[in-house]
Design a protein around this motif. Structure first.
Motif, PDB file in Angstrom:
ATOM      1  N   LEU A   1      -3.434  -4.101   5.062  1.00 36.48           N
ATOM      2  CA  LEU A   1      -3.923  -2.753   5.120  1.00 36.48           C
ATOM      3  C   LEU A   1      -3.253  -1.796   6.386  1.00 36.48           C
ATOM      4  O   LEU A   1      -3.291  -2.296   7.355  1.00 36.48           O
ATOM      5  CB  LEU A   1      -5.187  -2.516   5.455  1.00 36.48           C
TER       6      LEU A   1
ATOM      7  N   LYS B   1      -6.424   2.668   8.540  1.00 37.54           N
ATOM      8  CA  LYS B   1      -6.793   2.971   7.037  1.00 37.54           C
ATOM      9  C   LYS B   1      -7.844   1.911   6.883  1.00 37.54           C
ATOM     10  O   LYS B   1      -8.145   0.849   7.111  1.00 37.54           O
ATOM     11  CB  LYS B   1      -5.672   2.848   6.013  1.00 37.54           C
ATOM     12  N   ARG B   2      -8.537   2.452   5.564  1.00 31.33           N
ATOM     13  CA  ARG B   2      -9.451   1.651   4.839  1.00 31.33           C
ATOM     14  C   ARG B   2      -9.475   1.912   3.553  1.00 31.33           C
ATOM     15  O   ARG B   2      -9.142   2.822   3.125  1.00 31.33           O
ATOM     16  CB  ARG B   2     -11.058   1.664   5.400  1.00 31.33           C
TER      17      ARG B   2
ATOM     18  N   ASP C   1      -0.518   4.770   0.068  1.00 33.94           N
ATOM     19  CA  ASP C   1      -1.712   4.747   0.567  1.00 33.94           C
ATOM     20  C   ASP C   1      -2.638   4.379  -0.777  1.00 33.94           C
ATOM     21  O   ASP C   1      -3.607   5.039  -0.860  1.00 33.94           O
ATOM     22  CB  ASP C   1      -2.267   6.083   1.109  1.00 33.94           C
TER      23      ASP C   1
ATOM     24  N   HIS D   1      -7.274   3.873  -3.470  1.00 34.09           N
ATOM     25  CA  HIS D   1      -6.562   4.655  -2.728  1.00 34.09           C
ATOM     26  C   HIS D   1      -7.356   4.269  -1.247  1.00 34.09           C
ATOM     27  O   HIS D   1      -8.266   3.680  -1.089  1.00 34.09           O
ATOM     28  CB  HIS D   1      -7.201   6.201  -2.800  1.00 34.09           C
ATOM     29  N   LEU D   2      -6.379   4.714  -0.162  1.00 35.93           N
ATOM     30  CA  LEU D   2      -6.724   4.557   1.188  1.00 35.93           C
ATOM     31  C   LEU D   2      -7.116   5.926   1.803  1.00 35.93           C
ATOM     32  O   LEU D   2      -6.807   6.841   1.601  1.00 35.93           O
ATOM     33  CB  LEU D   2      -5.782   3.877   2.004  1.00 35.93           C
ATOM     34  N   ASP D   3      -8.243   5.823   2.668  1.00 38.27           N
ATOM     35  CA  ASP D   3      -8.882   6.901   3.629  1.00 38.27           C
ATOM     36  C   ASP D   3      -8.389   6.464   4.852  1.00 38.27           C
ATOM     37  O   ASP D   3      -8.273   5.203   5.453  1.00 38.27           O
ATOM     38  CB  ASP D   3     -10.172   7.027   3.369  1.00 38.27           C
ATOM     39  N   ARG D   4      -8.624   7.360   6.046  1.00 43.66           N
ATOM     40  CA  ARG D   4      -8.558   7.102   7.386  1.00 43.66           C
ATOM     41  C   ARG D   4     -10.109   6.984   7.824  1.00 43.66           C
ATOM     42  O   ARG D   4     -10.798   7.075   7.301  1.00 43.66           O
ATOM     43  CB  ARG D   4      -8.091   8.440   7.986  1.00 43.66           C
TER      44      ARG D   4
ATOM     45  N   TRP E   1       0.782  -1.250  -0.152  1.00 44.34           N
ATOM     46  CA  TRP E   1      -0.141   0.066  -0.029  1.00 44.34           C
ATOM     47  C   TRP E   1       0.851   1.229   0.014  1.00 44.34           C
ATOM     48  O   TRP E   1       0.566   2.203   0.698  1.00 44.34           O
ATOM     49  CB  TRP E   1      -0.993  -0.128   1.351  1.00 44.34           C
TER      50      TRP E   1
END
Length: 189
Positions: free
Chosen positions: A167, A171-172, A34, A186-189, A31
């Motif tokens: 992951l 993060k999700r 991110d 893309h990853l988000d918080r 990742w």
């Protein structure tokens, strides 16, 4: 007994250490920044395993068969293109694969399937040779309902458990986009 120079004795140990380091880096960089990217050939291999498929519509009066999927990401486009050979059958029979179906779509992530699903698919081409305009209109409505159902329930690509296990903490999965010819998650918080 022949003696090897010390650097040659250290070479196997150094190789083993490098290989262990590479696997750790691979786990850490899955990742990187991110995000993770997938190419159209990766998605193509996934959809190849899922087709041909037949779908019954109108209570079994009509059968739609989709075969030979072809997934591409046109240069400079933010949507993928998915094409199928199409067969229509009536009263439970499978129709000969004589038509063609093409669609363009964005992608979204669905946690329930851990997959990338079509997002707002748009029918680009729908050809059924020898059909009149009335059949073409009715068939188009059937195909549009089929696309909506498929987009809701079937992933175009499923993220594997190993990737999801990597992951980063907190993060999700966030947005999914098509950037510079690849699918980027893309990853988000």
């Amino acid at each position: 007994m022949r003696r090897f120079p010390r650097p040659l004795l250290l070479l196997p140990a150094l190789c083993a250490l490098l290989l262990a380091g590479c696997s750790t880096i691979g786990a850490m960089s899955a990742w990187l920044n991110d995000q993770v990217a997938f190419t159209s050939p990766q998605l193509q291999r996934y959809v190849d395993r899922r087709f041909p498929r037949s779908f019954d519509k109108l209570g079994g009066l009509v059968s739609v068969t989709l075969a030979n999927p072809r997934l591409t990401i046109p240069p400079g486009d933010s949507r993928l293109r998915l094409e199928f050979d199409l067969g229509l059958g009536a009263l439970g029979g499978e129709g000969a694969t004589t038509g063609h179906l093409a669609l363009a779509s964005g992608l979204r992530y669905e946690p329930a399937t851990q997959g990338l699903h079509l997002d707002a698919p748009e029918l680009l081409q729908f050809e059924v040779p020898g059909s009149g305009e009335l059949l073409r209109g009715g068939s188009r409505a059937i195909v549009n309902s089929l696309l909506a159902e498929y987009a809701r329930s079937e992933p175009v690509y499923r993220l594997d458990d190993d990737l999801l296990a990597k992951l980063p903490a907190g993060k999700r999965i966030g947005t999914v986009g098509i950037e510079r010819g690849v699918v980027v998650v893309h990853l988000d918080r």
